[in-house]
Design a protein around this motif. Structure first.
Motif, short mmCIF file in Angstrom:
data_model
loop_
_atom_site.label_atom_id
_atom_site.label_comp_id
_atom_site.label_asym_id
_atom_site.label_seq_id
_atom_site.Cartn_x
_atom_site.Cartn_y
_atom_site.Cartn_z
N HIS A 170 1.05 -1.89 7.85
CA HIS A 170 2.11 -2.89 7.33
C HIS A 170 3.30 -2.13 6.74
CE1 HIS A 170 -0.72 -1.91 4.12
NE2 HIS A 170 0.43 -2.06 2.97
N GLU A 172 5.78 -2.19 3.64
CA GLU A 172 5.42 -2.74 2.28
C GLU A 172 6.27 -4.07 1.98
OE1 GLU A 172 3.00 -1.07 0.75
OE2 GLU A 172 2.88 -2.89 -0.60
N HIS A 305 2.21 1.73 7.12
CA HIS A 305 1.03 2.37 6.63
C HIS A 305 0.09 1.54 6.54
CE1 HIS A 305 2.81 0.67 3.11
NE2 HIS A 305 1.61 0.78 2.43
N ARG A 331 1.38 4.99 -6.16
CA ARG A 331 2.39 4.51 -5.31
C ARG A 331 3.66 4.18 -6.03
NH1 ARG A 331 1.23 -1.30 -2.91
NH2 ARG A 331 1.52 -1.76 -5.22
FE LIG Z 1 0.85 -0.99 1.24
#
Ligand SMILES: [Fe+2]
Length: 366
Positions: A170, A172, A305, A331
């Motif tokens: 996907h 983000e 990712h 992240r």
């Molecule tokens: Fe993600």
């Protein structure tokens, strides 16, 4: 899944485009460590607004020239040869003892232990240049770094806290108009040796005629599994591909757009998405297994990712399964322009994004 070898230093010798891996030298790693130590002393936290505001200048000052050039190229190259992911191997030495046991979930993580890593990641974004931001749609903001930790209670979910099922590729926050431009994933711990998956829109040989409907705003782009649907989803539609017609960007989330049972795309939309996925699923790259201290930097418009299913807290040593510390990944998300999304940031904080769904803000901030 294909079995392709990762490219070292952009040697594009194979036919298919692959993410580029950059081996950080000992000197470069030392420079970054010293920069993080200095910045920590000067600013305290990587969340310090003065640091974040000056992150571009500080990146230019502190980062090694070779990396600055690679970052600058990465941020403005949308060509057919740009995969959209850079892998920095061994960017930072991780002190595993200082980290201690992996907490049970992200809610109980002690972020002071990640402070130096936060500075290092912010400098990478700064060098692009892009500005670290936080999203209310992700953990109600929660700061500029999110610890991604497998949570036993969330094992089966399509979220960063899941583990038992494959996390579909996907981009983000595909459900936002102002989704992050760049993402960094710093691997603090990956004893389970979970490969990361990446999928680039540039891996398709061409944007075929039957992909053309993907440029039309005919697709339901549902919010992801992190967000509860307290009210009825409005029927806002958008395109999956956008930007340049020959070399497009994408907002794509296979799990939500194709496989979410509560979302009914129209026949036309479903057909186009399905055709796309039938090709895309063979282009997913999963040959890179990040080690502690590695960072993957992603252009969120070019590259999606995900991750394969794994057993959290179990490692395999010569065929024997042993308990280990669970995986920890950090992240960070960033935007190139704070101005373009100003209608969707807090009045008093342009680094805090309050968009809920495709141009609509969360009600409590309206
Ligand atoms: Fe993600």
């Amino acid at each position: 899944m294909n079995s392709l070898k990762i490219l070292e230093e952009s040697s594009l010798t194979e036919e298919r485009l692959l993410p580029v891996a950059i081996n950080i030298t000992d000197d470069e790693r030392r420079m970054i460590r010293e920069a993080a130590d200095y910045l920590e002393k000067k600013y305290g936290s990587f969340e310090n607004r003065e640091f974040v505001t000056q992150v571009h200048q500080l990146a230019s000052y502190f980062l090694p020239d070779r990396l600055l050039k690679k970052l600058a190229d990465f941020s403005s190259d949308f060509s057919k040869d740009q995969y959209g992911a850079l892998i920095f191997k061994g960017l930072f030495d991780i002190d595993q003892e200082k980290i201690g046991n992996t907490p049970a979930n992200w809610q109980s993580a002690d972020y002071s232990k990640f402070n130096a890593y936060g500075f290092a990641c912010a400098l990478l974004h700064g060098g692009l240049p892009s500005k670290p931001v936080q999203y209310y749609s992700q953990r109600k903001g929660g700061g500029l770094i999110h610890a991604i930790i497998p949570d036993d209670k969330m094992r089966e979910t399509q979220t960063g806290s899941g583990s038992a099922t494959d996390l579909y590729v996907h981009t983000e926050d595909a459900f936002l108009k102002h989704q992050a431009d760049f993402l960094s994933f710093m691997y603090v711990r990956n004893e389970e040796q979970v490969p990361s998956t990446l999928y680039s829109i540039r891996s398709h040989e061409s944007i075929r005629e039957d992909f053309r409907p993907l440029f039309d705003p005919i697709f339901k782009i549902p919010k992801d599994a992190n967000l509860q649907n307290e009210e009825e989803e409005t029927e806002t539609l958008d395109a999956v591909l956008y930007g340049n017609q020959k070399l497009p960007f994408m907002r794509f989330d296979a799990a939500e757009q194709l496989f979410n049972p509560s979302i009914q795309q129209t026949d036309l939309a479903h057909h186009a998405l399905n055709k796309f996925w039938q090709e895309a699923k063979h282009l997913i790259y999963s040959d890179f297994t990040p080690q502690a201290g590695d960072v993957i930097l992603v252009n969120n418009h070019l590259c999606a990712h995900g991750r394969s299913a794994f057993r959290a807290g179990v490692k395999n040593v010569n065929g024997v399964e042993l308990n280990c510390e669970k995986r920890i990944m950090l992240r960070m998300m960033s935007k190139v322009s704070l101005m373009d999304m100003r209608a969707h940031t807090l009045t008093e904080d342009p680094f805090f994004v309050i968009e809920e769904h495709l141009g609509k803000n969360f009600k409590n901030f309206q």
